[in-house]
Design an enzyme around this catalytic site. Structure first.
Site, PDB file in Angstrom:
ATOM      1  N   LYS A 129       0.728 -18.142 -17.041  1.00 26.26           N
ATOM      2  CA  LYS A 129      -0.656 -18.137 -16.558  1.00 26.26           C
ATOM      3  C   LYS A 129      -1.601 -18.797 -17.560  1.00 26.26           C
ATOM      4  O   LYS A 129      -2.552 -19.471 -17.167  1.00 26.26           O
ATOM      5  CB  LYS A 129      -1.116 -16.705 -16.287  1.00 26.26           C
ATOM      6  CG  LYS A 129      -0.484 -16.031 -15.092  1.00 26.26           C
ATOM      7  CD  LYS A 129      -1.089 -14.638 -14.905  1.00 26.26           C
ATOM      8  CE  LYS A 129      -0.529 -13.916 -13.703  1.00 26.26           C
ATOM      9  NZ  LYS A 129      -1.181 -12.608 -13.490  1.00 26.26           N
ATOM     10  N   ASP A 141      -2.913  -6.549 -16.747  1.00 24.58           N
ATOM     11  CA  ASP A 141      -2.238  -5.297 -17.103  1.00 24.58           C
ATOM     12  C   ASP A 141      -0.794  -5.462 -17.542  1.00 24.58           C
ATOM     13  O   ASP A 141      -0.218  -4.531 -18.098  1.00 24.58           O
ATOM     14  CB  ASP A 141      -2.284  -4.329 -15.913  1.00 24.58           C
ATOM     15  CG  ASP A 141      -1.334  -4.747 -14.796  1.00 24.58           C
ATOM     16  OD1 ASP A 141      -1.414  -5.914 -14.344  1.00 24.58           O
ATOM     17  OD2 ASP A 141      -0.503  -3.924 -14.384  1.00 24.58           O
ATOM     18  N   ASP A 200      -2.325  -7.451  -8.844  1.00 19.60           N
ATOM     19  CA  ASP A 200      -1.545  -6.206  -8.779  1.00 19.60           C
ATOM     20  C   ASP A 200      -1.693  -5.403 -10.063  1.00 19.60           C
ATOM     21  O   ASP A 200      -1.394  -5.892 -11.151  1.00 19.60           O
ATOM     22  CB  ASP A 200      -0.069  -6.517  -8.541  1.00 19.60           C
ATOM     23  CG  ASP A 200       0.201  -7.008  -7.134  1.00 19.60           C
ATOM     24  OD1 ASP A 200      -0.204  -6.330  -6.184  1.00 19.60           O
ATOM     25  OD2 ASP A 200       0.809  -8.086  -6.987  1.00 19.60           O
ATOM     26  N   ASP A 250       0.389 -11.446 -18.020  1.00 14.53           N
ATOM     27  CA  ASP A 250      -1.036 -11.723 -18.212  1.00 14.53           C
ATOM     28  C   ASP A 250      -1.385 -12.060 -19.662  1.00 14.53           C
ATOM     29  O   ASP A 250      -2.518 -12.470 -19.946  1.00 14.53           O
ATOM     30  CB  ASP A 250      -1.876 -10.511 -17.781  1.00 14.53           C
ATOM     31  CG  ASP A 250      -1.690 -10.156 -16.323  1.00 14.53           C
ATOM     32  OD1 ASP A 250      -1.680 -11.083 -15.489  1.00 14.53           O
ATOM     33  OD2 ASP A 250      -1.548  -8.955 -16.014  1.00 14.53           O
ATOM     34  N   ASP A 253      -5.975 -10.915 -12.978  1.00 14.98           N
ATOM     35  CA  ASP A 253      -4.735 -10.534 -12.314  1.00 14.98           C
ATOM     36  C   ASP A 253      -5.100  -9.730 -11.060  1.00 14.98           C
ATOM     37  O   ASP A 253      -6.244  -9.285 -10.899  1.00 14.98           O
ATOM     38  CB  ASP A 253      -3.904  -9.686 -13.278  1.00 14.98           C
ATOM     39  CG  ASP A 253      -2.679  -9.084 -12.639  1.00 14.98           C
ATOM     40  OD1 ASP A 253      -1.897  -9.841 -12.042  1.00 14.98           O
ATOM     41  OD2 ASP A 253      -2.509  -7.855 -12.728  1.00 14.98           O
TER      42      ASP A 253
END
EC number: 3.1.3.18
Length: 232
Positions: free
Chosen positions: A155, A178, A10, A182, A8
């Site tokens: 994802k 995070d 951000d 994810d 990831d």
């Protein structure tokens, strides 16, 4: 043996102000130069990810819009995994509902998105989910934006496709993130990790969580799993 990293951006490669961690960037470059395929995976747009792949120094493969789009390498064509029409119709319903309350949704990169809708977290995500209950869409809260996309896209699903096209098994990847968007990716990877600022549900499904947050946590985890490359 780990042959790849899917990460990831951000909250994972950044600091608390969403600025890219220079330590994380340097770590990614060393991994890539050491033969580890690094894949960027984000809720953000393909436009941004194309630039980040080049500027950070990956091999050019990315997953964008929370699995809605992907590209293999710098020479690959972008592939779209979802029909955006249903997300646009869902947005129309939300805009009508919130418009009656005097609330205008702040859209993010609306013209650059191919598979989803993203807007500011200025309305309760659970209310959005309630309003769209029964619709064939998924609502994702990334901590930075609320996303709407066709049901079944995430994802993790797209990661399986990307891994196959790269010729690397999913269990040969380390996945790190995070936020709730994810989770599918982290579960699909052979080794799943998160940074210390991760949401509780992400921490619960991770094999390891860093002791420090954000980009520094990413570096900690990479040093732990790839000492033969990062000790140089």
């Amino acid at each position: 043996m780990l042959r790849g990293v899917i990460t990831d951006i951000d909250g994972t490669l950044t600091d608390e102000k969403r600025r890219l961690s220079t330590a994380a960037i340097e770590t990614i470059r060393k991994l890539q130069e050491g033969g580890i395929e690094v894949v960027l995976s984000s809720g953000n747009t393909s436009c941004l990810l194309k630039g980040l792949c080049k500027l950070i120094g990956t091999g050019g493969t990315f997953i964008g819009e929370n699995g809605g789009v992907y590209r293999i390498g710098f020479q690959g064509s972008m592939q779209v995994m979802a029909n955006r029409d249903i997300a646009v119709k869902a947005l129309n319903l939300l805009e009508e509902y919130y418009g009656k309350k005097g609330i205008r949704l702040e859209l993010y990169s609306h013209q650059e998105r191919y598979s989803d809708i993203a807007f500011a977290r200025e309305v309760p995500v659970e209310e959005v989910r309630s309003l769209l209950s029964g619709w064939p869409v998924d609502i994702m809260d990334t901590n930075f934006a609320i996303h709407i996309h066709e049901a079944g896209i995430d994802k993790g699903r797209t990661f399986h496709i990307v891994a196959e096209q790269l010729g690397i098994k999913p269990d040969e990847f380390l996945g790190i993130g995070d936020s709730e968007n994810d989770i599918g990716m982290i579960k699909a990877a052979g080794t799943g990790c998160c940074v210390a600022n991760a949401q509780e549900d992400v921490r619960n499904i991770s094999d390891y969580c860093s002791s420090v947050p954000y980009g520094e946590g990413f570096v900690e985890i990479m040093r732990m799993y790839f000492p033969h490359i990062l000790a140089r």
